[in-house]
Design an enzyme around this catalytic site. Structure first.
Site, mmCIF file in Angstrom:
data_model
loop_
_atom_site.group_PDB
_atom_site.id
_atom_site.type_symbol
_atom_site.label_atom_id
_atom_site.label_comp_id
_atom_site.label_asym_id
_atom_site.label_seq_id
_atom_site.Cartn_x
_atom_site.Cartn_y
_atom_site.Cartn_z
ATOM 1 N N VAL A 132 0.922 -1.341 -0.013
ATOM 2 C CA VAL A 132 -0.128 -0.058 0.100
ATOM 3 C C VAL A 132 0.995 1.288 -0.016
ATOM 4 C CG1 VAL A 132 -1.975 -1.183 0.922
ATOM 5 C CG2 VAL A 132 -0.350 -0.009 2.460
ATOM 6 N N HIS A 155 -4.442 -4.286 -2.274
ATOM 7 C CA HIS A 155 -5.060 -3.620 -0.980
ATOM 8 C C HIS A 155 -5.139 -2.358 -0.944
ATOM 9 C CE1 HIS A 155 -3.404 -7.895 0.454
ATOM 10 N NE2 HIS A 155 -4.653 -8.003 -0.188
ATOM 11 N N CYS A 163 -14.176 8.356 3.695
ATOM 12 C CA CYS A 163 -15.103 8.581 4.941
ATOM 13 C C CYS A 163 -15.888 7.511 4.775
ATOM 14 C CB CYS A 163 -15.826 10.029 4.625
ATOM 15 S SG CYS A 163 -17.004 10.179 5.955
ATOM 16 N N CYS A 166 -19.921 9.014 4.766
ATOM 17 C CA CYS A 166 -20.567 9.479 3.358
ATOM 18 C C CYS A 166 -19.815 9.042 2.121
ATOM 19 C CB CYS A 166 -20.432 10.980 3.313
ATOM 20 S SG CYS A 166 -19.179 11.682 3.107
ATOM 21 N N CYS A 221 -19.262 15.697 5.537
ATOM 22 C CA CYS A 221 -20.256 15.413 6.412
ATOM 23 C C CYS A 221 -20.084 15.633 7.850
ATOM 24 C CB CYS A 221 -20.770 13.758 6.379
ATOM 25 S SG CYS A 221 -19.635 12.855 6.758
ATOM 26 N N GLY A 259 8.887 -11.501 -3.399
ATOM 27 C CA GLY A 259 8.669 -10.617 -1.909
ATOM 28 C C GLY A 259 7.388 -11.064 -1.284
ATOM 29 N N SER A 260 7.184 -12.026 -1.404
ATOM 30 C CA SER A 260 5.668 -12.154 -0.674
ATOM 31 C C SER A 260 5.522 -13.676 0.054
ATOM 32 C CB SER A 260 4.537 -12.009 -1.520
ATOM 33 O OG SER A 260 3.567 -12.238 -0.813
ATOM 34 N N ASN A 285 11.636 -15.304 -3.111
ATOM 35 C CA ASN A 285 11.481 -14.857 -1.670
ATOM 36 C C ASN A 285 12.409 -14.956 -0.574
ATOM 37 O OD1 ASN A 285 9.439 -13.154 0.017
ATOM 38 N ND2 ASN A 285 8.888 -15.288 0.982
ATOM 39 N N GLY A 287 12.027 -15.930 2.401
ATOM 40 C CA GLY A 287 11.712 -17.052 3.451
ATOM 41 C C GLY A 287 10.578 -17.794 2.832
#
Length: 316
Positions: A132, A155, A163, A166, A221, A259-260, A285, A287
């Site tokens: 993200v 994600h 919000c 609203c 709002c 990398g995941s 990766n 791990g």
């Protein structure tokens, strides 16, 4: 915290997902064999790439489940906590106000740049990131302006705030200006006392700092139920992003996970779908990854050096 019954069930499921430990499921693979297999996939093209937090660690953003991962010291808030617990929500924004400024100042590293180049050259037909931090978008825009829309942020992205009452959305830098006006000097002072910037853009702060923080309201709002436009544990991925991922998996001939640990089902499902379709899966990766058992090639190594090595071989 008293949650409605359905929310409590979702919260408990989210906690189980957060606590999931990814362990070895298959024997290690010879690094040269894994590298050679991944190189052949890239030469053939039509590869869908899925990235995780391990791609951003060289930009100074910690991962979740690695040896130094944030989960060893910090549990992310679930969507149910954010929705129903005003105190938890206030604590998040105090910590995020401090941490987001540090994350916002990070830059793409060589891994982001190489993946953007491979996508530009057609070796990667799509890129789905579970991160993200917006760094894939920055790398793509720096290379070819206007191409960042080819990246699916599974994600969401911390640079947008929505919000929950609203639905109004606001660019995070705009919210940051309003937070600074309400809390002059707070971010700089609190940063000196903060610990551990986390992958979701917040830091660890003592309760005394949290209590001093003043939250602002939605400009439309007036509600304070503002949430970063990211998918929390216990929250569903928006339907349009699922549809975008489905299109990419249908079009791709192979999958490369970079990398995941693929601990979260929304990402792991992509590997399951590709595997069931008889399409090769490869993993780079540091791990173990949940995708290992579905992968023909598993390269256990540091991300940036691995991608640099592949780039050298691709250029030969």
């Amino acid at each position: 915290m008293n949650l409605p019954t359905s929310a409590e069930r979702a919260h408990q499921a989210a906690l189980r997902s957060i606590a999931r430990v990814v362990t070895e499921t298959v024997p290690p693979q010879d690094p040269e064999k894994a590298r050679s297999g991944i190189l052949s996939l890239l030469h053939e093209g039509d590869v869908l790439c899925v990235t995780g937090a391990g791609v951003s660690t060289d930009s100074g953003i910690p991962d979740y489940r690695g040896p130094q991962g944030s989960l060893h010291r910090h549990r992310p808030m679930t969507y149910q906590e954010f929705q129903h617990d005003a105190a938890a929500r206030h604590r998040y924004w105090a910590r995020s106000f401090v941490g987001w400024r540090q994350m916002h100042g990070t830059a793409p590293n060589r891994s982001h740049e190489l993946l953007a180049q491979w996508q530009s050259r057609g070796m990667l037909t799509g890129l789905v990131t579970q991160n993200v931090d917006g760094l894939h978008r920055q790398a793509a825009e720096a290379l070819n302006p206007g191409t960042a829309e080819d990246i699916v942020t599974l994600h969401g992205d911390l640079d947008t705030v929505v919000c929950l009452v609203c639905g109004n959305s606001e660019h995070r830098p705009s919210l940051d200006v309003r937070l600074e006006e309400a809390n002059p000097g707070y971010a700089e002072a609190a940063w000196q006392a903060a610990e551990n910037i986390n992958p979701d853009g917040d830091v660890t702060l003592a309760d005394s700092w949290v209590q001093e923080f003043v939250m602002v309201s939605c400009r439309v709002c007036g509600s304070q139920k503002l949430k970063p436009d990211v998918v929390y544990f216990g929250e569903n991925v928006p339907a349009e992003r699922k549809a975008a991922v489905d299109r990419l998996t249908d079009q791709a001939s192979a999958l490369l996970v970079v990398g995941s640990s693929m601990a979260v089902m929304s990402g792991f499902k992509i590997a399951l779908t590709m595997h069931r379709a008889g399409k090769p899966v490869a993993v780079i990766n540091g791990g173990p990854s949940r995708a290992d058992a579905k992968a023909q090639w598993r390269w256990r190594t540091r991300i940036t050096p691995a991608l640099e090595e592949l780039e050298q071989l691709l250029s030969c």
